[in-house]
Write a protein that holds these residues in place. Sequence first.
Motif, PDB file in Angstrom:
ATOM      1  N   THR A  13       0.844  -1.200   0.000  1.00 16.96           N
ATOM      2  CA  THR A  13       0.000   0.000   0.000  1.00 16.96           C
ATOM      3  C   THR A  13       0.874   1.243   0.000  1.00 16.96           C
ATOM      4  N   LYS A  14       0.209   2.368  -0.199  1.00 14.62           N
ATOM      5  CA  LYS A  14       0.910   3.644  -0.255  1.00 14.62           C
ATOM      6  C   LYS A  14       1.471   4.030   1.121  1.00 14.62           C
ATOM      7  N   MET A  15       2.254   5.101   1.136  1.00 18.14           N
ATOM      8  CA  MET A  15       2.947   5.483   2.370  1.00 18.14           C
ATOM      9  C   MET A  15       1.972   5.937   3.455  1.00 18.14           C
ATOM     10  N   PHE A  16       0.900   6.619   3.067  1.00 15.67           N
ATOM     11  CA  PHE A  16       0.031   7.212   4.088  1.00 15.67           C
ATOM     12  C   PHE A  16      -1.436   6.800   3.978  1.00 15.67           C
ATOM     13  N   CYS A  17      -1.718   5.848   3.100  1.00 14.58           N
ATOM     14  CA  CYS A  17      -3.100   5.371   2.999  1.00 14.58           C
ATOM     15  C   CYS A  17      -3.094   3.924   2.519  1.00 14.58           C
ATOM     16  N   GLY A  18      -4.265   3.315   2.504  1.00 17.63           N
ATOM     17  CA  GLY A  18      -4.355   1.893   2.200  1.00 17.63           C
ATOM     18  C   GLY A  18      -4.565   1.569   0.735  1.00 17.63           C
ATOM     19  N   CYS A  19      -4.374   2.544  -0.160  1.00 18.57           N
ATOM     20  CA  CYS A  19      -4.541   2.252  -1.585  1.00 18.57           C
ATOM     21  C   CYS A  19      -3.423   1.349  -2.075  1.00 18.57           C
ATOM     22  N   THR A  20      -3.783   0.456  -2.979  1.00 19.39           N
ATOM     23  CA  THR A  20      -2.791  -0.476  -3.501  1.00 19.39           C
ATOM     24  C   THR A  20      -1.760   0.257  -4.365  1.00 19.39           C
TER      25      THR A  20
ATOM     26  N   ARG B  64       0.225   2.099  10.662  1.00 16.92           N
ATOM     27  CA  ARG B  64      -0.783   1.102  10.293  1.00 16.92           C
ATOM     28  C   ARG B  64      -0.085  -0.057   9.584  1.00 16.92           C
ATOM     29  N   ASP B  66       0.567  -2.746   6.613  1.00 19.97           N
ATOM     30  CA  ASP B  66       0.613  -2.571   5.155  1.00 19.97           C
ATOM     31  C   ASP B  66      -0.473  -3.427   4.499  1.00 19.97           C
TER      32      ASP B  66
END
Lengths: 481, 98, 494
Positions: A13-20, B64, B66
């Motif tokens: 995921t991205k550095m600051f969110c859960g997007c792939t 959080r 990964d």
Amino acid sequence: MGLEVHVELGTATKMFCGCTTALGGDANAQTCPVCLGLPGALPVVNAKGVEGAVRIGLALNCEIAEWCRFARKNYFYPDMPKNFQTSQYDEPIAFNGHLDVEVDGEVFRVEIERAHMEEDTGKSTHVGGATGRIQGADHSLIDYNRAGIPLIEIVTKPIVGAGARAPQVAKAYVAELRELIKALGVSEARMEMGQMRCDVNLSLRPHGREKFGTRSETKNVNSLRSVERAARSEIQRQATVLDDGGSIVQETRHFHEDTGSTTSGRIKEEAEDYRYFPEPDLVPVAPAREWVEELRAELPELPRVRRKRLQQEWGVGDHEMQSALNAGAIDLITATIDAGAPADQARKWWMGELARHANESGTELDGLAITPVQVARVSALVAEGSLNDKLARQVIEGVLAGEGGPDEVVEKRGLKVVSDEGALTAAVDDAIASNAAVAEKIRGGNMGAVGALIGGVMKATRGQADAKRVREIILEKLGVG
Amino acid sequence: MPGITREEVAHLARLSRLELSEKELDHFATQLDDIVGAVARVGEVAAEDVPPTSHPLPLTNVMRADEVRPSLTPEQALAAAPAVEEQRFRVPQILGED
Amino acid sequence: MTAAALAGAIASGEASAEEAARAHLDRIGAVDEKVHAFLHVDTEGALRAARAVDAKRAAGEKLGPLAGVPLALKDLITTEGVPTTCGSKILEGWIPPYDATVTKRLKDAGVVVLGKTNMDEFAMGSSTETSAYGPTGNPWDLTRIPGGSGGGSSASIASYQAPLAIGTDTGGSIRQPASVTGTVGVKPTYGAVSRYGLVAFSSSLDQAGPCARNVLDTALLHSVIAGHDPMDSTSIDAPVPDVVAAARQGREQGIAGMRVGVVKEFAGEGYQAGVEQRFREAVEVLRGLGAEVVEISCPHFTYALPAYYLIAPSECSSNLARFDAMRYGLRVGDDGSHSAEEVTALTREAGFGDEVKRRIMLGTYALSSGYYDAYYGQAQKVRTLITRDFDAAFAAVDVLVSPTTPTTAFPIGERVDDPMAMYLADLCTIPSNLAGNAAMSVPCGLAPEDGLPVGLQIIAPPMADDRLYRVGAAVEAALTDSWGHPILEEAPSL
């Protein structure tokens, strides 16, 4: 010379969110309120990103900060959703390290100033310009799928004293760093895909002067070969300007693959003022010492150590090993050996035929459409006598052209060494009959002339004859040997 | 402390991407000069040995796992865009570097 | 009717949530033309949510303590599918694709969101006059300001358009409006309520909180919205103090033995006589309730205002950079003749009001190289000194008290082009934002000279929000007894 390398971490995921971070998704299908910078959205740090940063820092012999923060780097740019980049400023997670690289058998220590965490930007496509470049474009289209992908920026201290070899040092450093990143498993570090990007900062110190001149920054040099070329061309450009009595302007320059030279970017009307301040939406990162030591203990065999071991196993010299490194071939050769090929064969194919193809098509070796397993199969076909080198090259060509695996290409193209005695004998008879003079010479003991007859036979069989057997038949027929 | 001049306001406006009118430049120069004059008082107290506080909470290491979470659909992402083309945000010609 | 009583009636079936929603929507229809508390009324969404609560009750499911109670939400908080403008032209028509955590918690609790309330643009102001959509009137006197930035939220509850409201407090934007409208407002401890989905003004200061007409309702709302949120890195991962129990305890058992400190610095020049009078009387009430009252000096509080006006603008200059006309919101000048940079500058010029522009430029200045240390850096040191003042104070007392704001509601237009005068409205509220502790404003009477509400500010240490409710409820009970009715009954009818 200073080098700034950006590495995209291979986190899920991205550095600051859960997007792939998966590649190849639909435009703007991998975004969320956080990475689109929507009002109200907040970042949360990806633990795996921090781990990747610490591991890179440790592998570069850096000190790991006991406490560090993210900062906001404020500047406007349409591909940056918040118009600030969440980065690190005066408190990087890793600092004061070094990486040893080899140039012409000599070890060169590149001092590392820092490695810090930050986020990538979105990707712009420029529409309406003649070249797809930004200049002359009518408007741009932005895809934010890449925005927020974790980046580690690795900054060297000024590399001084490399002199004319600076371009080679630059290339060797980036090559070594790429091997290191790959060995750590934190990124695939594919430069052609932008997973690893290099900025080259250069300034010259004229002979007899104490201070270096003004520096230029050449941005986004995106292949190993270009690192060397960009450094060389920029050194030459600056030297020419200085020799002509001119002065260097502090500016950003762009490297062009096609011409191998740099051109000036926009010179800013005002000095950049990024107004860094601690990112108030994030709390400090304080890597526990025990955890850092655990990560240190788990570091894989480092590339230089591994290369020394492989060099012995492969039985090659420093120079060959360096070439393999620079070509990004070490893992490929190793994998080919693991797939059953002898070391010398694996190296021969990757550094010879395949390197030539890569060079011609302007890609890296690992960008070629052939796998180590396939190369090992080609090598096996040669070893068992089904292919000769010439045919093997055609098989490789077929694989690269997408015609299938080696066996499929052999099948489809009908490439097989002719070892049918009858056909070979008939071809030899024809060759002797149409080259009576040559045959006479051979009978007279001039063995050097055998090649000409073999050549005739090979031509007649479209290269598919087993050359060794052809020679034997010729000698038999002419009653010599 | 230097006061805030009209030129300074023009510079701040450029950095802040605000296309201020001539009238606003004058107006804001006066007001900002007043405000900066008043807030400069912070310089009176804080001594060398006082550490800065950038945040009221003493937290560290909030992270959080990964793990992938659902993204917005492209339609949602682009719904508020002033202009869209080829499922991308369409923006005017960019003058900066590429 | 209080929110607690209304929730009880809905839970018992005496009233339906739909009836409650309709009654409040009717009230909005009747009076909001005058008050202008709402920027957007979500009639359909409110009725849908109310019916869902009624259906739940009919199905025999257990309802939360505020299920079915209507609420007014500050327009700074994102609401999926419902416009969120932050009182700014630059976000006119923006419909967020996601709910703030606060919104989500309210919905999950069955609270019925009636609509979005007016506010100073991006919460920058103390009067709701900087809203791009026109000012809100104070229900006590429509020609006066309802406070700010959350004037819409406070005015909505003071005018009975909603029993509950949510505000956000960066420098006093919940407490000061509560003070000047005769309502209760709490800025919880920083980190107690998630900031996810609060459009950021100053990230290290912003905190959402509850507004209501009495302390117990405020506590009930507090406990719905507070609690850890993994989407906000600055969210406190610890149990929320039992503020509802504390409010009941204060009302029923008083505050005997509690130590109350009167902040010495918040008095004198600039303080309206009637405000000081009502404040002194409130302190006597506390003493009468058995509290031990002492004077406490917090010498650095006088530097809070200048520190705040460096820190908040600095953070806002960065937070508001995202409004660039590229991804959402207003776009001006995209006619083919302007570059992206120019379109951004033209849009921000047209889309932001004066106060926002002032603060963006002030913050840009404070963060600039060469000025950072003298301004932003020094302000952060002041922040440390203020926190130390609080630490020392709370070593001696349980809570601190002061007037919430130096004056009662001033006339609309009076300070609108005098930023420094406007900023004084937050003099007493700012220290708690800088230090991150909890604070409440509770009505303590009407100033004799103008008959307008005065607020008592109660300040507690971080994570001791329950103390606010205990003291607030005790004071409220004693004063309401002495007046014979809740203070809002003195307000003129609209």
